[in-house]
Design an enzyme around this catalytic site. Structure first.
Site, short mmCIF file in Angstrom:
data_model
loop_
_atom_site.label_atom_id
_atom_site.label_comp_id
_atom_site.label_asym_id
_atom_site.label_seq_id
_atom_site.Cartn_x
_atom_site.Cartn_y
_atom_site.Cartn_z
N THR B 1 37.34 35.59 38.74
CA THR B 1 37.85 34.99 37.48
C THR B 1 36.84 35.20 36.37
OG1 THR B 1 38.89 33.25 38.78
CG2 THR B 1 38.70 32.85 36.43
N ARG B 29 51.36 33.17 44.75
CA ARG B 29 50.49 32.02 44.46
C ARG B 29 50.10 32.01 42.99
NH1 ARG B 29 44.89 31.56 43.11
NH2 ARG B 29 44.03 29.51 43.63
N GLY B 31 47.43 30.32 40.38
CA GLY B 31 46.16 29.58 40.37
C GLY B 31 46.04 28.74 39.11
N THR B 51 36.65 28.05 36.43
CA THR B 51 36.71 29.01 37.52
C THR B 51 36.33 28.31 38.81
OG1 THR B 51 35.71 31.01 38.45
CG2 THR B 51 34.32 29.71 37.01
N GLY B 54 40.97 27.00 42.56
CA GLY B 54 42.08 26.75 41.65
C GLY B 54 42.86 25.49 41.95
#
Lengths: 199, 130
Positions: B1, B29, B31, B51, B54
């Site tokens: 991230t 998925r 996040g 970050t 998640g």
């Protein structure tokens, strides 16, 4: 007024055993992206333009987990996501499930500026990308050899369903169930830090 | 991230976050990064980018919480970041960067490290990991 300021991150949960040269490489990328933002701010650029410009640079560099060099799904594909928010008027745009857009953050910006919505995902986001004419790439552009290796490690561990654990090389076995978590001080979300090493 | 937060010369704040998500994640998925108020948030007061894990960031609406304690409790930016990291993540682990409209930068994380860098108009600049 306190003047302009900028901060950048490349991910948390760093593997404490990260080799020194990898640390230096990461620092170089962060410093380069900071300078891009500093130059723009000195030129009077608006905050929302600077955050987009800097995150685009980070997406393009494979060192961090975004854009090129993104983490891979269990199928070995990329599903990228991004968002942007302008504090002035609290406008925002977000995208998820992208697999071909070179710079997801710029598509999020277009969702904010050019669509009536604040979030588009998967097929709808890909369709919007083509309507807006953003640069798209073949999936292989995003997949790095290193991440394919990390994915294979995770699959060999066969524990991905629970703890996303990626075995540390040299560790004989890797517990396959969440229940038998090794009490490793370096945990993140109750998982071994090695899971997040690429992050 | 990856993420960036900025306050410009006019005191306007903005935030952006981008990620590939978790290695070997299930397809489909979502996040925290694209969820406004969780991984990314900006308002008149500040801008935040998060970050890490998640699912914990989502449950704690981490980015908005930093802005909320500044707005309602009058905390400064670093105090707000420390409060959010220390008391909002439960057992989750994450990190975040933030700027305030007054040109301050702040960061916090409860992981072993976070790749980060920051700079201000008065010449301060720092790049760090641990």
């Amino acid at each position: 007024m306190g003047g302009w300021a900028i901060a950048v991150h490349g991910g948390a949960g760093v593997d404490p055993n990260l080799p020194a040269e990898r640390q230096e490489e990461a620092k170089r990328v962060i410093a380069r992206c900071l300078h891009i933002g500093i130059t723009a701010l000195r030129g009077g650029a608006a905050a929302v333009d600077v955050v987009e410009m800097v995150v685009r640079e980070l997406e393009t560099d494979p060192v961090f987990n975004s854009g090129r060099g993104s983490a891979l799904t269990r199928r070995g594909t990329v599903e990228m996501e991004a968002s942007i928010m302008d504090g002035h008027g609290r406008r925002c745009g977000a995208v998820s499930g992208l697999s071909t857009v070179k710079n997801p953050v710029s598509l999020a910006r277009l969702v904010m500026d050019k669509s009536p919505h604040s979030y588009l995902a998967f097929d709808g986001a890909e369709e919007f990308a083509r309507e807006q004419g953003v640069e798209v790439m073949d999936n292989s552009y995003f997949v790095t050899e290193e991440n394919v290796g990390m994915l294979n490690l995770a699959k060999e561990a066969n524990s991905i369903l629970f703890d996303y654990r990626v075995p540390v090389p040299g560790v004989e076995t890797c517990s396959a169930s969440a229940g038998s978590m090794v009490d490793n001080p370096l945990q993140m979300n109750g998982l071994p830090i090695s899971v997040y090493a690429p992050e | 991230t990856v993420g960036c937060v900025v306050v410009d010369g006019n005191g306007c704040c903005a935030a952006a976050t981008s990620t590939g998500g978790l290695m070997n994640k299930l397809t489909g998925r979502i996040g925290d990064s694209p969820l406004i108020g969780c991984g990314t948030y900006a308002c008149e007061l500040c801008a935040i980018s998060c970050t890490g894990e998640g699912e914990a960031i989502i449950r704690s609406t981490l980015a908005r919480d930093v802005a909320a304690v500044m707005e309602y409790k009058g905390l400064g930016i670093q105090e707000a970041v420390d409060f959010a990291i220390k008391s909002r993540l439960d057992k989750g682990q994450a990190g975040l960067i933030a700027v305030s409209r007054h040109g301050e930068v702040a960061c916090g994380f409860n992981t072993t490290g976070m790749f980060r860098g920051s700079a201000t108009e008065d010449g301060f600049m720092k790049v760090g990991i641990w």
